[in-house]
Scaffold this active site. Structure first.
Site, PDB file in Angstrom:
ATOM      1  N   LYS A  10      56.394   3.441 108.985  1.00  0.00           N
ATOM      2  CA  LYS A  10      55.063   3.940 108.609  1.00  0.00           C
ATOM      3  C   LYS A  10      53.999   3.440 109.572  1.00  0.00           C
ATOM      4  CE  LYS A  10      54.830   2.036 104.523  1.00  0.00           C
ATOM      5  NZ  LYS A  10      56.138   1.386 104.330  1.00  0.00           N
ATOM      6  N   ARG A  34      50.692   2.341  96.510  1.00  0.00           N
ATOM      7  CA  ARG A  34      52.035   1.829  96.314  1.00  0.00           C
ATOM      8  C   ARG A  34      52.457   1.897  94.852  1.00  0.00           C
ATOM      9  NH1 ARG A  34      52.462  -1.238 101.018  1.00  0.00           N
ATOM     10  NH2 ARG A  34      54.011  -2.757 101.319  1.00  0.00           N
ATOM     11  N   ARG A  45      62.850  -7.750 112.798  1.00  0.00           N
ATOM     12  CA  ARG A  45      61.443  -7.519 113.123  1.00  0.00           C
ATOM     13  C   ARG A  45      60.741  -8.808 113.551  1.00  0.00           C
ATOM     14  NH1 ARG A  45      57.651  -3.996 109.196  1.00  0.00           N
ATOM     15  NH2 ARG A  45      57.840  -5.709 107.706  1.00  0.00           N
ATOM     16  N   ARG A  49      57.758 -12.471 110.045  1.00  0.00           N
ATOM     17  CA  ARG A  49      56.876 -12.464 108.879  1.00  0.00           C
ATOM     18  C   ARG A  49      57.583 -13.143 107.722  1.00  0.00           C
ATOM     19  NH1 ARG A  49      54.525  -6.536 107.995  1.00  0.00           N
ATOM     20  NH2 ARG A  49      55.285  -6.956 105.898  1.00  0.00           N
ATOM     21  N   ARG A 103      61.717  -6.767  98.222  1.00  0.00           N
ATOM     22  CA  ARG A 103      60.746  -5.717  98.569  1.00  0.00           C
ATOM     23  C   ARG A 103      61.341  -4.339  98.393  1.00  0.00           C
ATOM     24  NH1 ARG A 103      59.646  -7.410 104.242  1.00  0.00           N
ATOM     25  NH2 ARG A 103      58.303  -5.611 104.506  1.00  0.00           N
TER      26      ARG A 103
HETATM   27  P1  ADP Z   1      55.792  -3.396 104.464  1.00  0.00           P
HETATM   28  O1  ADP Z   1      56.377  -3.728 105.772  1.00  0.00           O
HETATM   29  O2  ADP Z   1      56.551  -3.955 103.307  1.00  0.00           O
HETATM   30  O3  ADP Z   1      55.446  -1.947 104.310  1.00  0.00           O
HETATM   31  P2  ADP Z   1      52.950  -4.135 104.291  1.00  0.00           P
HETATM   32  O4  ADP Z   1      52.407  -4.785 105.499  1.00  0.00           O
HETATM   33  O5  ADP Z   1      52.548  -2.751 103.991  1.00  0.00           O
HETATM   34  O6  ADP Z   1      54.523  -4.295 104.419  1.00  0.00           O
HETATM   35  O7  ADP Z   1      52.643  -5.038 103.022  1.00  0.00           O
HETATM   36  C1  ADP Z   1      52.965  -6.409 102.953  1.00  0.00           C
HETATM   37  C2  ADP Z   1      52.700  -6.942 101.559  1.00  0.00           C
HETATM   38  O8  ADP Z   1      51.317  -6.766 101.234  1.00  0.00           O
HETATM   39  C3  ADP Z   1      53.448  -6.215 100.439  1.00  0.00           C
HETATM   40  O9  ADP Z   1      54.753  -6.720 100.252  1.00  0.00           O
HETATM   41  C4  ADP Z   1      52.525  -6.478  99.251  1.00  0.00           C
HETATM   42  O10 ADP Z   1      52.678  -7.791  98.769  1.00  0.00           O
HETATM   43  C5  ADP Z   1      51.161  -6.390  99.872  1.00  0.00           C
HETATM   44  N1  ADP Z   1      50.594  -5.010  99.805  1.00  0.00           N
HETATM   45  C6  ADP Z   1      50.290  -4.208 100.862  1.00  0.00           C
HETATM   46  N2  ADP Z   1      49.789  -3.028 100.440  1.00  0.00           N
HETATM   47  C7  ADP Z   1      49.791  -3.076  99.084  1.00  0.00           C
HETATM   48  C8  ADP Z   1      49.422  -2.167  98.065  1.00  0.00           C
HETATM   49  N3  ADP Z   1      48.945  -0.928  98.338  1.00  0.00           N
HETATM   50  N4  ADP Z   1      49.564  -2.568  96.777  1.00  0.00           N
HETATM   51  C9  ADP Z   1      50.027  -3.784  96.472  1.00  0.00           C
HETATM   52  N5  ADP Z   1      50.414  -4.680  97.377  1.00  0.00           N
HETATM   53  C10 ADP Z   1      50.298  -4.350  98.688  1.00  0.00           C
END
Ligand code: ADP
Ligand code: ZN
Length: 208
Positions: free
Chosen positions: A13, A88, A122, A153, A164
């Site tokens: 994404k 989400r 990653r 990370r 996750r």
């Molecule tokens: P990923 O690689 O899992 O897509 P993101 O960088 O989008 O990672 O998100 C990392 C973390 O930030 C998630 O695991 C969650 O804890 C939090 N997070 C990000 N966006 C949201 C959202 N829209 N709602 C709730 N938590 C979020």
């Protein structure tokens, strides 16, 4: 165009959203990046969010919704934007529908095996926010963009990756049907090379 990029963690994404945002000259809005910015700056929101993020759990809806609503008021969002990692949950999608009009939702499809492989390899650069895979790096600890020191990370540790994925299945995947029913969903294959996938993304969204 106001777009949402949907898909499991590691689907690409962020990679595709950044690229398309540059092409369309609109902002990419990553709630994950915004949250990491808050954690780094040790704001109140960041301190609250960190415990959820480190465990691979979702940050509470009201925190996210407030943060996004504010972000959309910035002038750079006037000509369109791409959400990456938001919404989400169905509750977030419903809240969003009250203050934004979404034109299309891109759904990136990737199998669990590919996700696990991608996330476990990653590496990220805290200085420029770049994301890389060890198999494409000459030196697994140096950012090829800015020379910064690459890190894993915290939420890419193996146990957290599995959590996750479960969180995604339980809380985010229902959005696929939610947006399909609204006629907004566009599917694209998220496996294979970045360039091939990006071509599919453009095709799915009818952009050329
Ligand atoms: P990923 O690689 O899992 O897509 P993101 O960088 O989008 O990672 O998100 C990392 C973390 O930030 C998630 O695991 C969650 O804890 C939090 N997070 C990000 N966006 C949201 C959202 N829209 N709602 C709730 N938590 C979020
Ligand atoms: Zn860098």
């Amino acid at each position: 165009m106001n777009l949402i990029f949907l898909g499991p963690p590691g689907a690409g994404k962020g990679t595709h959203a950044v690229r398309l945002a540059q092409q369309l000259n609109i902002p990419q809005i990553s709630t994950g990046d915004m949250l990491r910015g808050h954690v780094k700056a040790q704001t109140r929101l960041g301190l609250e969010a960190k415990k959820y993020m480190d465990a691979g759990e979702l940050v509470p809806d009201d925190v996210i919704i407030g943060m996004v609503k504010e972000r959309l008021q910035e002038p750079d969002c006037a000509g369109g934007y791409i959400f990456d990692g938001f919404p989400r949950t169905v509750a977030q999608a419903e809240a969003l529908s009250e203050f934004a009009k979404i034109d299309a939702v891109l759904n990136l499809i990737v199998s669990d095996q590919v996700i696990i492989d991608r996330l476990s390899g990653r590496r990220v650069c805290p200085d420029c926010n770049g994301t890389f895979h060890i198999k494409h790096l000459e030196n697994a600890s140096v950012c090829p963009n800015c020379g910064g020191k690459l890190v894993i990370r915290k939420d890419d540790e193996p146990e957290t990756v599995l959590n996750r994925l479960n969180v995604y299945r339980r809380q985010t995947e229902p959005l696929i049907d939610y947006y399909r029913q609204k006629g907004l969903l566009r599917d694209a294959n998220g496996e294979g090379s970045v360039d091939a996938n990006y071509a599919e993304v453009l095709e799915a969204l009818g952009i050329r």
